[in-house]
Design a protein around this motif. Sequence first.
Motif, mmCIF file in Angstrom:
data_model
loop_
_atom_site.group_PDB
_atom_site.id
_atom_site.type_symbol
_atom_site.label_atom_id
_atom_site.label_comp_id
_atom_site.label_asym_id
_atom_site.label_seq_id
_atom_site.Cartn_x
_atom_site.Cartn_y
_atom_site.Cartn_z
ATOM 1 N N UNK A 10 -19.254 -4.826 17.199
ATOM 2 C CA UNK A 10 -19.878 -4.451 18.464
ATOM 3 C C UNK A 10 -20.605 -3.117 18.369
ATOM 4 N N UNK A 11 -21.774 -3.063 19.013
ATOM 5 C CA UNK A 11 -22.519 -1.809 19.101
ATOM 6 C C UNK A 11 -23.155 -1.662 20.466
ATOM 7 N N UNK A 12 -23.222 -0.421 20.963
ATOM 8 C CA UNK A 12 -23.854 -0.149 22.255
ATOM 9 C C UNK A 12 -24.596 1.177 22.168
ATOM 10 N N UNK A 21 -28.467 7.422 22.447
ATOM 11 C CA UNK A 21 -27.074 7.827 22.268
ATOM 12 C C UNK A 21 -26.263 6.603 21.857
ATOM 13 N N UNK A 22 -25.692 6.656 20.665
ATOM 14 C CA UNK A 22 -24.841 5.568 20.204
ATOM 15 C C UNK A 22 -23.448 5.752 20.783
ATOM 16 N N UNK A 23 -23.069 4.845 21.682
ATOM 17 C CA UNK A 23 -21.784 4.955 22.379
ATOM 18 C C UNK A 23 -20.688 4.225 21.621
ATOM 19 N N UNK A 24 -21.035 3.078 21.034
ATOM 20 C CA UNK A 24 -20.083 2.281 20.250
ATOM 21 C C UNK A 24 -20.766 1.797 18.979
ATOM 22 N N UNK A 25 -20.015 1.814 17.881
ATOM 23 C CA UNK A 25 -20.598 1.408 16.603
ATOM 24 C C UNK A 25 -19.548 0.694 15.740
ATOM 25 N N UNK A 26 -19.913 -0.481 15.248
ATOM 26 C CA UNK A 26 -19.062 -1.239 14.305
ATOM 27 C C UNK A 26 -17.637 -1.447 14.826
#
Length: 229
Positions: A10-12, A21-26
């Motif tokens: 998941x990425x957001x 702005x990367x809030x969620x990564x991998x």
Amino acid sequence: MAKILNVNNLGKIYTSGSKKLTVLQDITFDVEEGETFSIVGPSGSGKTTLLGICAGLDQPDSGTVTLCGTELGSLNEDERAILRNRNIGFVFQDFQLLPTLTALENVAIPLELRGDKNAMKNGMELLDKVGLQNRFHHYPSQLSGGEQQRVALARAFSNNPSILFADEPTGNLDAETGEKVIQLLFQLNADAGTTLVIVTHDLELAAKTKHILRLKGGRIIANQETTAL
């Protein structure tokens, strides 16, 4: 045991003007049916964003979420709402009760919307379970914070959810009241056999769950079983 929630890669990313702005990564993890599971991390680590995506309230920019056997990305907004209505319960930090409705009406209205002909009777039974049998006709403004969260708990379990998402459920409560609400939440959850996913910064609360996922800066830094009973 079957997986009720599967989150894969998941990425957001949020965009503000020219900034990203990367809030969620991998983010990848599973939650098993009937499990108690907590997501912990400092403020800004992406916990609430992750919860919203897992519950189908928001959509990721990459990756997939499969909830109750359905891949959420394959559904439109109406279909996601139907899935939430049938399978999911919510408890929020700020209670989210309707101020113009009594405690009983706040619990019974969702039941009525689902076509329950015994909505009022079942609402009373749910409020009785959370110890509010003398508060049926009180409005949220007439209830303490702990009582309001008890109403919210009764409402959350009203559709016999397969999975319940709780976002900082004790965030607006003092320590003693918060402990009572958590005891009640875990008891109701055990009685109903519901899967429980809690977002919290409270490590003592997280330690009561069977599994802890730790986030920092939008990434998973630990994914571990606990010794909780």
